[in-house]
Scaffold this active site. Structure first.
Site, mmCIF file in Angstrom:
data_model
loop_
_atom_site.group_PDB
_atom_site.id
_atom_site.type_symbol
_atom_site.label_atom_id
_atom_site.label_comp_id
_atom_site.label_asym_id
_atom_site.label_seq_id
_atom_site.Cartn_x
_atom_site.Cartn_y
_atom_site.Cartn_z
ATOM 1 C CG HIS A 1 -0.460 2.520 8.301
ATOM 2 N ND1 HIS A 1 -0.988 1.521 9.082
ATOM 3 C CD2 HIS A 1 0.760 2.083 7.907
ATOM 4 C CE1 HIS A 1 -0.116 0.520 9.147
ATOM 5 N NE2 HIS A 1 0.957 0.841 8.437
ATOM 6 C CD GLU A 2 2.758 3.836 5.229
ATOM 7 O OE1 GLU A 2 3.902 3.692 5.689
ATOM 8 O OE2 GLU A 2 1.970 2.878 5.039
ATOM 9 N N GLY B 1 0.817 -1.211 0.000
ATOM 10 C CA GLY B 1 0.000 0.000 0.000
ATOM 11 C C GLY B 1 0.847 1.257 0.000
ATOM 12 C CG HIS C 1 4.913 3.114 10.035
ATOM 13 N ND1 HIS C 1 5.048 2.169 11.022
ATOM 14 C CD2 HIS C 1 4.172 2.523 9.068
ATOM 15 C CE1 HIS C 1 4.409 1.057 10.653
ATOM 16 N NE2 HIS C 1 3.872 1.251 9.485
ATOM 17 C CG MET D 1 8.521 1.649 2.464
ATOM 18 S SD MET D 1 8.353 0.438 3.815
ATOM 19 C CE MET D 1 9.689 0.966 4.886
ATOM 20 C CD GLU D 2 7.086 1.782 7.526
ATOM 21 O OE1 GLU D 2 6.323 1.530 6.587
ATOM 22 O OE2 GLU D 2 7.437 0.920 8.366
ATOM 23 C CG ASN D 3 10.883 4.629 2.211
ATOM 24 O OD1 ASN D 3 11.364 3.563 2.515
ATOM 25 N ND2 ASN D 3 10.035 4.782 1.210
HETATM 26 ZN ZN LIG Z 1 2.815 -0.026 8.243
#
Ligand SMILES: [Zn+2]
Length: 859
Positions: A306-307, A270, A310, A272-274
């Site tokens: 959500h990200e 979905g 993170h 990515m929390e870079n």
């Molecule tokens: Zn996650």
């Protein structure tokens, strides 16, 4: 169950990396240099070992730093251990603990699987274009650069990229300097904070952006490929506001000066929390402000939040090892709802949390050998199988939500603030979190949470109570969807009962207990508003009747209404109740007007649908039942969106009209076909009922209608619009059309990232289920080649498990997958799919005849 792999962090601890990379888009290769300074620890050894995968190391040097100054150490041999994903730098002499700088030159290839450094394909103004992006979680940084690829190996990073001049180039931090030479641009980014290497990222290519500065002064930009920047508004707004929310909630400012959110045309999961550079698939970030559905906008808000969560859970504080992945994902799962609820209180998002997350968690968690939230993991291939969305995300989120309710938000938040303050830029295990929450609450949280976290499953609590009396008898045991199976674990959970009456013992900590309450005129509901994580099983008919009466009189709130349905859906699966009882219950919801409750009703009805599928006279009766429940609502809501509609109304309209169409309401189908005949582009149709129009066209339309949808799917550029059309096409009924759709899987018409969606839709459609399964078995080698390295690989088994329900299907499944059990990335999903199908076969045997009789009796 698996062999352990040595942690490289136990022999070398990096402090800082300088990484130079020069990707070559034409040749699909890259070359680079990495210089890593760090500490050799542990025993003296004749080698230093780093992670690498499919890299060619062309040069390596080691320098030792000590009081005597810098001394080179001769590297006598560079040895790639490919099966271990390692490169070993051997020296002639001993390498003793101390400070070292290691430099390696290397090269590699850019390959299509959406991991490591990979290409994203798109078209702009008729031209084929490509972005280059990265995806390093969980252990793919080693495909881009030799490194210590473990979350505990935190370091700072300074990245220099050489890319084509004139293109946008992004990484975690702002640009420090740029120089051009010919048609090459060399960009050095500012040094990152101390972080795990799986969070490092970059993207380059032609991009556009929108931007804003939030009230904390963070520059937030939303990037897309050219021509789509007008779709970034919602994501930009949520990113800016959400970041403010979390900075305030955790009382710890977002530490970077900028945040970029980037929509990538090809993306495996979905988002990515870079840290500082969050990447998304287009569908979870881009929406047309005028024409997109409310579901698209809500999805964006959820995924962005959500990200953002993170940025703290995961990026600032990271799990020590993947066994505590839940520390990242469970928190992000719960906090995304908390943040969306703060940004959009009118969306009633906790209702969605209970109806989507907790319900999905319980369904999965009722399989005997499901994984626990905290799980041992050793081999790298196992890591990818950890990301079970129903467990590590949804169950973990649900048990944290239980803790949040049990402690109260103020205490919970205070504990989190202390946790972040203490562990910023570090790594933790569950115990660190329990210590912080324990200090804030004065309770032993570790003891309270231990079983929830480390054991699979959840309890069903039998509740013996007669209305009007004060004594309540309680018994807990693990709930299993297959009553023929038994769990050998009899240790009780610590269950917060969360009842609507004040109980003298609100925590059930033994297997059986008696509590008392003073009865009132209100119904006695357990797990009120989904504040806990268990399945109440009311043993007394009088008790259940009181609740149903209260529902009929409008005295029960939406979450409790949907949970009662959800409970009975579970109970009939587990043999504690029957599908007929569930149908009786659904029939009692005569004037329901809440969308999430309707979602639970619809799930209950689809249980009956599964049992009677293919038996046309009986199906007619089921259709009549559904129509009797939904027709008035569908007429009242109509097809057209109004400017005054709130989110709930928009979602309810879509659901009601689609249920009516699915139950073959002829007026609805006719209206759908008329609208289908008239529309030219998606924006011509009302957003909330657009997918029903597509459904009618695909299921009941002509060959030309089908072609119209295929053409639309090929030409549409917006990911969410394309996805809606795809969902419509997957309702096709004609064998030739189904064959055509399955051909599209492999002929390039469908992006690899979307293939699993198509796969599960076509398995769900009874007319295409068999052909889709055959497609899988005939194209297995292709599937392996394309998906083996990605997180979704196990889903090919899991989705079949979620659709099959007959003995013959179980046999087909085992005939095919039995021999594939030993593939690490598949074994868990194959085992659970087998358990799921077996329990459904038993469920069918218990319920099929009685449901058919019940439905026949309705004529
Ligand atoms: Zn996650």
């Amino acid at each position: 169950m698996s062999k352990s792999v040595a942690r490289l962090y136990t022999q070398f601890q990096p402090e800082h990396y300088d990484i130079d990379l020069a990707p070559d888009r034409k040749a699909m290769t890259f070359s680079g240099t990495v210089t890593v300074r760090g500490k050799k620890v542990g025993r003296p050894s004749q080698r230093l070992t780093f992670h690498q995968k499919d890299l060619k190391i062309t040069k390596a040097s080691i320098i030792k730093h000590d009081k005597k100054g810098d001394q080179p150490i001769e590297v006598s041999r560079v040895n790639n251990q490919d099966t271990l994903h390692e490169v070993r730098l051997h020296a002639d002499g001993m390498i003793y603990p101390g400070e070292y700088t290691v430099t390696m030159e290397f090269s590699g290839t850019i390959t299509k699987p959406m991991n490591g450094i990979y290409p994203c394909f798109y078209q702009h103004e008729g031209q084929d274009k490509m972005l280059i992006a990265t995806q390093f979680e969980s252990h793919h940084a080693r495909e881009a650069v030799p490194c210590i690829d473990e979350p505990e190996a935190k370091a700072t990073f300074q990245l220099t990229l050489t890319t084509p001049n004139g293109e946008t180039v992004l990484s975690n931090t702002p640009v420090e300097s740029q120089t051009t030479a010919g048609n090459q641009l060399t960009t050095t980014f500012e040094k990152t904070p101390r972080m795990s290497i799986y969070l490092l990222a970059f993207v380059f290519g032609e991009m556009e952006f929108s931007e804003t500065k939030n009230k904390d002064g963070v520059l937030v930009r939303a990037y897309s490929v050219p021509g789509k920047v007008n779709l970034t508004g919602k994501a930009l707004e949520v990113a800016a506001r959400g970041l403010e929310f979390f900075s305030d909630y955790f009382k710890l400012a977002y530490p970077l000066p900028k945040l970029d959110v980037v929509a990538l045309p090809d993306f495996a999961v979905g988002a990515m929390e870079n840290w500082g550079l969050i990447t998304f698939r287009e569908q979870t970030m881009l929406a047309d402000p005028k024409h997109s559905s409310i579901e698209s906008k809500q999805l964006i808000a959820m995924v962005v939040c959500h990200e953002l969560a993170h940025m703290w859970f995961g990026d600032l504080v990271t799990m020590k090892w993947w066994d505590d992945l839940w520390l990242n994902e469970s928190f992000a799962n719960m906090m995304e709802y908390r943040a969306v609820d703060a940004l959009h209180p009118e969306w009633n998002f906790w209702e969605q949390f209970v109806s989507h997350e907790t319900a999905s968690a319980k369904r999965r968690d009722s399989l005997l050998d499901v994984q626990s939230v905290h799980i041992e993991v050793n081999h790298p291939d196992e890591i990818e199988t950890l990301f079970d969305p129903s467990i590590v995300y949804a169950k973990g989120g649900s048990i944290l939500y239980m803790l949040f309710n049990y402690l109260g938000e103020e205490v919970f938040r205070k504990g989190l603030q202390a946790y972040f303050k203490k562990h910023a830029y570090g790594n933790t295990t569950a115990d660190d979190l329990w210590a912080a929450l324990g200090e804030a609450s004065g309770q032993n949280i570790g003891a309270f949470m231990r079983k929830w976290l480390t054991k699979p499953g959840f309890p069903m609590v039998d509740i013996d109570w007669e209305p009007g009396t004060t004594e309540i008898k309680l018994t807990q045991q693990r709930f299993l969807s297959n009553p023929e199976e038994q769990s050998d674990d009899s240790e009780p959970w610590q269950v917060p009962l969360a009842a609507t009456y004040e109980l003298n013992a609100p925590l059930l900590s033994k297997n059986t207990a008696t509590t008392t309450a003073t009865p009132t005129n209100d119904p006695l509901i357990f797990n009120h508003d989904g504040q806990s994580y268990y399945l109440p099983h009311y043993r007394s008919q009088g008790h259940v009747q009181r609740i149903i009466e209260a529902i009929k009189h409008g005295k029960v709130d939406a979450i409790d209404r949907l949970l009662l349905l959800d409970n009975y859906t579970m109970l009939q699966r587990g043999g504690q109740s029957s599908t007929v009882e569930l149908l009786d219950l659904v029939s009692a919801y005569q004037h329901e007007d809440n969308e999430n409750v309707w979602g639970a009703m619809s799930l209950g009805l689809s249980e009956a649908r599964r049992l009677v599928e293919g038996d046309e006279p009986v199906e007619k009766n089921l259709d009549a039942l559904i129509q009797s429940l939904v027709n008035d609502l569908a007429v009242q809501l109509g097809w057209d969106d109004q400017p005054t509609d709130d989110a709930q109304t928009l979602r309810l309209r879509g659901l009601a009209v689609s249920l009516a169409a699915g139950a073959k309401n002829q007026n609805v189908i006719d209206e759908g076909l008329q609208r289908f005949a008239k529309f030219k582009e998606p924006g011509d149709l009302d957003a909330s009922t657009r997918s029903v129009v597509y459904y009618c066209g695909a299921r009941y339309g002509t060959e030309a209608d089908f072609e119209k949808l295929v053409h639309l799917h090929q030409t549409l550029q917006n990911a969410d619009e394309k996805e809606e059309v795809a969902g419509g096409l997957a309702a096709a009924k004609q064998p030739e059309q189904i064959k055509r759709l399955l051909q599209m899987f492999t002929d390039g018409s469908i992006r690899r990232q979307d293939l699993l969606h198509w796969y599960v839709w076509l398995l769900r459609n009874r007319y295409s289920r068999q052909a889709t399964w055959e497609w899988l078995t005939q194209n297995w080698d292709w599937v392996v080649e394309q998906f083996e390295a990605e997180k979704g690989f196990g889903m090919f088994a899991r989705y079949a498990g979620s659709m099959f329900s007959t003995k013959q299907e179980l046999k087909k499944f085992l005939d095919f997958f039995e021999a594939k059990r030993n593939i690490v990335a598949l074994s868990r999903d194959v085992m659970l799919a087998e358990q799921e199908i077996s329990s459904r076969v038993a469920w069918r045997e218990r319920n099929e005849a009685s449901v058919k009789d019940w439905l026949k009796a309705r004529t």
